[in-house]
Structure formats: structure tokens, C-alpha cells
Design a protein around this motif. Sequence first.
Motif, PDB file in Angstrom:
ATOM      1  N   ILE A   1      -6.850   7.849 -35.412  1.00 23.51           N
ATOM      2  CA  ILE A   1      -7.613   8.856 -34.113  1.00 23.51           C
ATOM      3  C   ILE A   1      -9.144   8.478 -33.798  1.00 23.51           C
ATOM      4  N   SER A   2      -9.265   7.948 -32.519  1.00 23.10           N
ATOM      5  CA  SER A   2     -10.882   7.986 -32.183  1.00 23.10           C
ATOM      6  C   SER A   2     -11.453   9.239 -31.705  1.00 23.10           C
ATOM      7  N   ASN A   3     -12.464   8.751 -32.183  1.00 24.45           N
ATOM      8  CA  ASN A   3     -13.770   9.857 -32.071  1.00 24.45           C
ATOM      9  C   ASN A   3     -14.573  10.024 -30.940  1.00 24.45           C
ATOM     10  N   GLN A   4     -14.548   9.172 -30.065  1.00 24.56           N
ATOM     11  CA  GLN A   4     -14.978   8.925 -29.029  1.00 24.56           C
ATOM     12  C   GLN A   4     -14.223   9.719 -28.029  1.00 24.56           C
TER      13      GLN A   4
ATOM     14  N   THR B   1      -6.604  19.112 -25.991  1.00 27.34           N
ATOM     15  CA  THR B   1      -6.087  19.961 -26.046  1.00 27.34           C
ATOM     16  C   THR B   1      -5.166  19.675 -27.289  1.00 27.34           C
ATOM     17  N   VAL B   2      -4.952  18.027 -27.141  1.00 29.31           N
ATOM     18  CA  VAL B   2      -3.795  18.035 -27.982  1.00 29.31           C
ATOM     19  C   VAL B   2      -3.913  17.039 -29.718  1.00 29.31           C
ATOM     20  N   VAL B   3      -5.223  15.903 -29.064  1.00 30.53           N
ATOM     21  CA  VAL B   3      -6.197  15.788 -30.609  1.00 30.53           C
ATOM     22  C   VAL B   3      -6.850  16.291 -31.748  1.00 30.53           C
TER      23      VAL B   3
ATOM     24  N   ARG C   1      -0.914   1.786 -29.845  1.00 34.87           N
ATOM     25  CA  ARG C   1      -1.618   3.125 -29.012  1.00 34.87           C
ATOM     26  C   ARG C   1      -0.898   3.859 -27.656  1.00 34.87           C
ATOM     27  N   PHE C   2      -1.589   5.050 -28.055  1.00 34.78           N
ATOM     28  CA  PHE C   2      -1.448   5.671 -26.014  1.00 34.78           C
ATOM     29  C   PHE C   2      -2.644   6.304 -26.999  1.00 34.78           C
ATOM     30  N   PHE C   3      -2.556   7.880 -25.637  1.00 34.94           N
ATOM     31  CA  PHE C   3      -3.965   8.619 -25.578  1.00 34.94           C
ATOM     32  C   PHE C   3      -3.553   9.858 -25.243  1.00 34.94           C
ATOM     33  N   VAL C   4      -4.295  11.416 -25.788  1.00 34.85           N
ATOM     34  CA  VAL C   4      -3.579  12.160 -25.711  1.00 34.85           C
ATOM     35  C   VAL C   4      -4.648  13.767 -25.243  1.00 34.85           C
TER      36      VAL C   4
ATOM     37  N   GLU D   1     -14.446  20.193 -13.011  1.00 36.12           N
ATOM     38  CA  GLU D   1     -12.567  19.960 -12.374  1.00 36.12           C
ATOM     39  C   GLU D   1     -11.737  19.058 -13.360  1.00 36.12           C
ATOM     40  N   ASN D   2     -12.855  18.072 -12.835  1.00 38.35           N
ATOM     41  CA  ASN D   2     -11.709  17.026 -13.809  1.00 38.35           C
ATOM     42  C   ASN D   2     -11.886  16.211 -15.073  1.00 38.35           C
ATOM     43  N   ARG D   3     -12.197  17.506 -16.305  1.00 40.07           N
ATOM     44  CA  ARG D   3     -12.450  17.733 -17.717  1.00 40.07           C
ATOM     45  C   ARG D   3     -10.873  18.265 -18.162  1.00 40.07           C
ATOM     46  N   ALA D   4      -9.592  18.427 -17.851  1.00 39.08           N
ATOM     47  CA  ALA D   4      -8.715  18.365 -17.960  1.00 39.08           C
ATOM     48  C   ALA D   4      -8.631  16.798 -18.251  1.00 39.08           C
ATOM     49  N   LYS D   5      -8.775  15.711 -17.711  1.00 42.61           N
ATOM     50  CA  LYS D   5      -8.444  14.189 -17.574  1.00 42.61           C
ATOM     51  C   LYS D   5      -8.826  13.554 -19.074  1.00 42.61           C
ATOM     52  N   LEU D   6      -9.963  14.477 -19.842  1.00 38.85           N
ATOM     53  CA  LEU D   6     -10.619  14.021 -20.839  1.00 38.85           C
ATOM     54  C   LEU D   6      -9.167  13.814 -21.767  1.00 38.85           C
ATOM     55  N   VAL D   7      -9.406  11.899 -22.381  1.00 42.75           N
ATOM     56  CA  VAL D   7      -8.149  11.593 -23.387  1.00 42.75           C
ATOM     57  C   VAL D   7      -8.993  10.981 -24.513  1.00 42.75           C
ATOM     58  N   PHE D   8      -7.643  11.020 -25.458  1.00 34.57           N
ATOM     59  CA  PHE D   8      -8.887  10.669 -26.958  1.00 34.57           C
ATOM     60  C   PHE D   8      -7.514   9.289 -27.054  1.00 34.57           C
ATOM     61  N   MET D   9      -8.557   8.114 -27.099  1.00 34.25           N
ATOM     62  CA  MET D   9      -6.871   7.553 -27.819  1.00 34.25           C
ATOM     63  C   MET D   9      -6.606   7.192 -28.963  1.00 34.25           C
ATOM     64  N   VAL D  10      -4.707   7.302 -29.594  1.00 31.85           N
ATOM     65  CA  VAL D  10      -4.116   6.942 -30.755  1.00 31.85           C
ATOM     66  C   VAL D  10      -3.586   6.352 -31.190  1.00 31.85           C
TER      67      VAL D  10
END
Length: 319
Positions: free
Chosen positions: A272-275, A243-245, A237-240, A287-296
Motif C-alpha cells: 500500500i503506497s504511503n504517498q 477514506t478507504v486506504v 495495481r489499483f487505486f483507492v 473542493e477536489n480533496r475527494a480526488k486524493l488516491v493511494f496506489m495499492v
Amino acid sequence: MSRIFGASVAVLLTATLLAACTHHDDNTYQGYVEGEFVYLASSQSGTLTQLSVTRGQTVEPSAPVFTLESVDETAALQQAQQQLTAARAQLADIETGKRPPEVNVTKAQLAQAIANSRKASLQLTRDEAQYRVGGIAKAQLDDSRADADATAAQVRELSNEVDVALLPGRKQQLSAQTAQVQAAEAAVAQAQWKLDQKRVTAPAAGLVYDTLYRVGEWVQAGNPVVQMLPPQNIKIRFFVSETVVGKLAPGLALKIHCDGCAAEVPANITYISNQAEYTPPVIYSNENRAKLVFMVEAHPSAADAVKLHPGQPIAVTLQ
């Protein structure tokens, strides 16, 4: 039964991994290894009499894993088999009619009746001739006629009895006994299934990750005795970032880097998680939207999966 390993590991690593979404380059991400364990249990309760595997052992498909005591189940199977044998014998008896010795007795009685009928018929012929010349009284002739009729009737009766003795049972009897045989066969199958449940084998090749009971302990029905990890159940499991997902898709190849691995381990994305998730602190703002990630999730091949261990930190490089 299968359960996802690492509830505690995920809790401890998620914060670190989500916060550590930084990577060495644009295609490398941090992650960890996870295992989906298979918990082997019996549907029946019993004392553990044999544990055929040890922790850390690799087993092949259908290899014996553990056995529970089965005295009651063995006795129940033997009883069901004997009842089935009896039901089949009764059905065969109904299908064939009377036994040969019984039929032979009736045939002998018929032969005797035929001889008596012939004798009575001859006597009637002589008496009729004597009566015509006045040699005997009318009463004697009547007796001869009655005796001839009686012996002839006895021949017909015994002949019918022989025919009936050779017939199978009536349709209703055959149907009822056939149903009894089918019920006995079902009872044997049920008893055999319960007995088989006391001997558990490996559903697939894999690693015996842990054993949860010792020989002599009572095991409740449904409680797992052995914890297995087939290689195909090992995943990463890793998180992206968001902008990458959008660039990822199931089947995409990647490379896994881990400490102690002699070489990179290839794998393919399988989920690929859809959440979306947020790295701590969990506060939404522009400001912290860049911290949004998805599990893969990705799976290596079964041959490569044995090189990885649940909970092990890894780095993933997208191809």
C-alpha cells in the motif's frame, strides 16, 4: 535483472484509472495487470550460437535458455586444469623426496662403501700386527690407518645421503608449492565460472515473454537476450480513495474480475503506497480533496497468475 513492465501502459492508464476511480459499488475498483520481467543476460560477451527457447514458451527451472560461443573460455579452462595438474605433481614430488631409483643408487653406493670400509679395517688389523713384530714399516701402517678412516667416513656420508633422500622437501618449499596449487585451483574455478556464464539457464519457471537476439548476432556483456515473466512476478495495481486506504492492510483478500476470465481470481494485498496522488487536474483545494488516491498492489497465487496478462484492465472487489 528485473524491470517493471508497462512504463508506457502506466502513463496511458494512470490518467484514465485515476479519473475512473468511480466503481460499481463501494468495494469495487478499477486497475490493471503489471508484470515484473526478468531479463536474462550473460556477464560475458560473445556470438549467440544457440537459442533454446521461443517467445510464448513456458520453461521449467534450470532449463537451457541460450548459449554464447565459448572457444576462448574452453581453452582457458583446459590450460588452467593442466597447470593445476603440474602444480599438484610438483607438490607430491616435494612431499616424497627423491624418486625410488635415485634412492636405490645412493643405497648401492653405501653398500659398496661399507664393503670397502670392512676391507680397510681388516687390512689395518693385519698391518698393526705386522708392525709390532717389525714386519712392515711405520709408513705402511699409517697408510692403512688413513685408508680405514677414509672408508669409514665415506660410509657415514652415504648413510646420511640416504636419510636425506627419504626426507620430504623443506617446510618453506612445501609452503610455496602449496600456495602454487591453491592459485592454480583458483584459476580453474575462475575459468570454469567464465565458461558457465556462456550457458544461461532459467532461474525459475515462467513464460518466455520475448527473445531479443537472433542466432549469429553478437551479444555485448550484460545485454539481455531473453525476457522472462515468472508467474510470481505478475501483480495488479489499483487505486483507492483516502477514506478507504486506512481500512486496508497487507494480506487482505480481494477478488479480481477481468474480461475473458472464466472465474474470479483471488489475490492478496502486498503493498500500500504511503504517498498520495491526485487525479487530474493536479490542483489542490478543499473542493477536489475527494480526488486524493493511494496506489495499492496485490499478488495472486502463481497458479492463478498465468490467467492474467500485463496491461490487461481488471476490476478489484475488496473482501
